[in-house]
Design an enzyme around this catalytic site. Structure first.
Site, PDB file in Angstrom:
ATOM      1  N   GLY A 141       3.703  -3.676  -3.785  1.00 49.98           N
ATOM      2  CA  GLY A 141       3.633  -3.837  -5.231  1.00 49.98           C
ATOM      3  C   GLY A 141       4.078  -2.553  -5.900  1.00 49.98           C
ATOM      4  N   ARG A 191      -5.843   3.344 -15.724  1.00 53.17           N
ATOM      5  CA  ARG A 191      -5.864   4.041 -14.437  1.00 53.17           C
ATOM      6  C   ARG A 191      -6.522   5.431 -14.504  1.00 53.17           C
ATOM      7  NH1 ARG A 191      -2.136   5.294 -11.588  1.00 53.17           N
ATOM      8  NH2 ARG A 191      -3.021   4.500  -9.670  1.00 53.17           N
ATOM      9  N   CYS A 244     -13.032   3.749 -29.003  1.00 50.99           N
ATOM     10  CA  CYS A 244     -14.332   4.411 -29.142  1.00 50.99           C
ATOM     11  C   CYS A 244     -15.036   4.529 -27.803  1.00 50.99           C
ATOM     12  CB  CYS A 244     -15.187   3.632 -30.139  1.00 50.99           C
ATOM     13  SG  CYS A 244     -14.354   3.502 -31.707  1.00 50.99           S
ATOM     14  N   GLY A 271       0.757  -1.245   0.000  1.00 54.32           N
ATOM     15  CA  GLY A 271       0.000   0.000   0.000  1.00 54.32           C
ATOM     16  C   GLY A 271       0.784   1.289   0.000  1.00 54.32           C
TER      17      GLY A 271
HETATM   18  N1  LLP Z   1      -1.627  -6.981  -0.754  1.00 57.18           N
HETATM   19  C1  LLP Z   1      -2.925  -7.056  -1.058  1.00 57.18           C
HETATM   20  C2  LLP Z   1      -3.763  -8.015  -0.351  1.00 57.18           C
HETATM   21  C3  LLP Z   1      -3.461  -6.209  -2.039  1.00 57.18           C
HETATM   22  O1  LLP Z   1      -4.755  -6.278  -2.325  1.00 57.18           O
HETATM   23  C4  LLP Z   1      -2.626  -5.286  -2.721  1.00 57.18           C
HETATM   24  C5  LLP Z   1      -3.156  -4.407  -3.751  1.00 57.18           C
HETATM   25  C6  LLP Z   1      -1.267  -5.261  -2.376  1.00 57.18           C
HETATM   26  C7  LLP Z   1      -0.799  -6.113  -1.387  1.00 57.18           C
HETATM   27  C8  LLP Z   1      -0.281  -4.357  -3.041  1.00 57.18           C
HETATM   28  O2  LLP Z   1      -0.553  -3.012  -2.801  1.00 57.18           O
HETATM   29  P1  LLP Z   1       0.468  -1.880  -3.327  1.00 57.18           P
HETATM   30  O3  LLP Z   1       1.737  -1.987  -2.535  1.00 57.18           O
HETATM   31  O4  LLP Z   1       0.725  -2.128  -4.767  1.00 57.18           O
HETATM   32  O5  LLP Z   1      -0.263  -0.613  -3.104  1.00 57.18           O
HETATM   33  N2  LLP Z   1      -5.164  -1.119  -9.592  1.00 57.18           N
HETATM   34  C9  LLP Z   1      -4.999  -0.117  -8.566  1.00 57.18           C
HETATM   35  C10 LLP Z   1      -4.346  -0.672  -7.330  1.00 57.18           C
HETATM   36  C11 LLP Z   1      -5.076  -1.858  -6.778  1.00 57.18           C
HETATM   37  C12 LLP Z   1      -4.401  -2.453  -5.567  1.00 57.18           C
HETATM   38  C13 LLP Z   1      -5.020  -3.730  -5.191  1.00 57.18           C
HETATM   39  N3  LLP Z   1      -4.391  -4.397  -4.097  1.00 57.18           N
HETATM   40  C14 LLP Z   1      -4.231   1.072  -9.134  1.00 57.18           C
HETATM   41  O6  LLP Z   1      -3.922   1.061 -10.318  1.00 57.18           O
HETATM   42  O7  LLP Z   1      -3.998   2.035  -8.434  1.00 57.18           O
END
Ligand code: LLP
Length: 421
Positions: free
Chosen positions: A275, A312, A347, A239
């Site tokens: 991530g 996004r 489109c 996150g």
């Molecule tokens: N762990 C779990 C259980 C998660 O659901 C997520 C992300 C992460 C870790 C990794 O989070 P990060 O470090 O990447 O913030 N598509 C969206 C983001 C969706 C995140 C979903 N879960 C975007 O483009 O902003």
């Protein structure tokens, strides 16, 4: 670190100009820097070096085998949310004993595959899943290590679609039900309780929601200890946000130092599932201006990338930086300086990558959408029967194509017409 810098008025990925990558591999094309991926991972590893820890990269952010392999070689673990992501991690040389399986909807087949691989831990998100996992493991004479994902009911202060730690979200088990559900888990034959897990959302720009969550998790660990349930693994999810434009995000070290200080003498392995903060800034999407369309109301730059490549902006109203890959002063081409909406050929009115960007543009110019390493290729699609972009990892002065551009045969290969009898 991003891996991208300016040299001789050109934007480079490590030691290669993006113009060269575009001419060799075409556009749209995702370009990642290996050095940046490594540096971003090491920022976590260094900050956690003094405590028992696991860094489980969230595969959903970017699941390219080349990216996973760079991380696997650094000793990373992986956070997966599907059987498909497990296949990718194993194929990329990831260590299954460092895999954590998150997600609210694990199927029996996915559980079996993860048990076969002997993954480290399942993050279980409901009572029903707990019962199913125990039955699946027990029937195979195995024991599944588990954490329960607990929903701390904390506002991550981020976009509602990527906020996951509020009561109304589908994720996790409510804190007030957690102790009873842990006790239930303890009574099941196929499970071994090792941890507590949470993840409150993505693109967090403050450490406070993490610290509030940590307090609630520590109090749960104490409540569990009082019932004789000992927790050795605390997973605080992912996150941590990044800078897309002018945001100021805490560094991993700033966040982790606070967490480590609060967990002293607790005998916990601290797990994280980052991530975005590993891969977002390590990638860009290269694209070309196909047409400039100046109307009385609006100026449109129509580019060859679209919402199928990066959804996004359309989905989360994200604002990502878009820059020309060379500074063009002195060039003989006539350019128009204006406020442009950068749109794709799809489109849909929602097919935009950026709005009201002041840029000096001519047809044929190359642009880079910055910080496009995370949640861009993995969320891409074939909408409008567009071939998905190529992906290249740059390592010094060597560009490695880690996914070739799709072609129409790839797209049609799985389909057929009805055979008339
Ligand atoms: N762990 C779990 C259980 C998660 O659901 C997520 C992300 C992460 C870790 C990794 O989070 P990060 O470090 O990447 O913030 N598509 C969206 C983001 C969706 C995140 C979903 N879960 C975007 O483009 O902003």
């Amino acid at each position: 670190m991003t891996g991208f810098h300016w040299q001789n008025n050109q934007l480079f990925a490590e030691d290669i100009a993006l113009t060269e990558i575009a001419s060799r591999f075409g556009t749209p094309c995702f370009v990642y820097s290996r050095a940046a991926i490594m540096a971003n991972y090491r920022a976590y590893a260094d900050a956690l070096a003094s405590v028992p820890h696991m860094i489980c990269y969230a595969v959903k952010a970017n699941s390219n085998l080349g990216v996973l392999n760079v991380l696997a070689k650094l000793g990373a673990g992986f956070d997966i949310v599907s059987g498909g992501e497990l296949v990718r991690v194993l194929e990329a040389g990831g260590n299954p004993n460092k895999v954590i399986f998150s997600g609210v909807g694990k199927t029996i087949q996915e559980m079996e595959a993860a048990l076969d691989a002997n993954i480290h831990c399942f993050n279980v998100e409901s009572l029903a899943e707990l019962d199913r996992l125990s039955a699946v493991a027990d029937a195979r004479g195995q024991v599944a290590r588990i954490s329960l994902r607990v929903n701390p009911d904390i506002d991550a202060g981020t976009h509602p679609y990527i906020s996951t730690g509020l009561k109304e979200n589908k994720f996790g088990i409510p804190r007030e039900e957690a102790v009873a559900i842990y006790q239930h888990a303890q009574s099941l034959p196929g499970l071994e309780i090792i941890g507590v897990d949470c993840h409150i959302g993505s693109q967090l720009l403050s450490t406070e929601p993490f610290m509030d969550t940590l307090e609630r998790m520590l109090s749960l660990i104490d409540d569990l200890a009082a019932k004789g349930i000992n927790i050795s693994h605390l997973d605080l999810g992912g996150g941590l946000g990044i800078q897309y434009l002018n945001e100021v995000a805490p560094t991993p070290a700033e966040l982790l130092q606070r967490i480590i200080a609060r967990c002293t003498n607790r005998n916990l392995t601290l797990a994280f599932e980052p991530g975005r903060s590993i891969i977002a800034n390590a990638g860009v999407l290269l694209m070309k201006v196909e047409y400039l369309k100046e109307t009385t109301g609006k100026n449109f730059a129509i580019v060859d990338a679209a919402m199928n490549d990066i959804i996004r902006p359309a989905l989360y109203q994200s604002i990502m930086d878009i820059v020309p890959v060379r500074t063009l002063s002195g060039s003989s081409t006539k350019r128009t300086t204006a406020q442009w909406d950068l749109v794709g050929p799809i489109c849909e009115t929602g097919d935009f990558l950026g709005k009201n960007r002041t840029l000096s543009l001519a047809q044929g110019d190359l642009l880079a959408m910055m910080s496009a390493g995370a949640y861009c290729f993995t969320m891409s699609s074939n909408y409008n029967t567009r071939n998905r972009a190529a992906e290249v990892i740059v390592d010094g002065n060597i560009p490695h194509v880690v996914r070739r551009r799709e072609n129409y045969s790839d797209q049609l290969a799985l389909e057929s017409v009805i055979e008339e009898g």
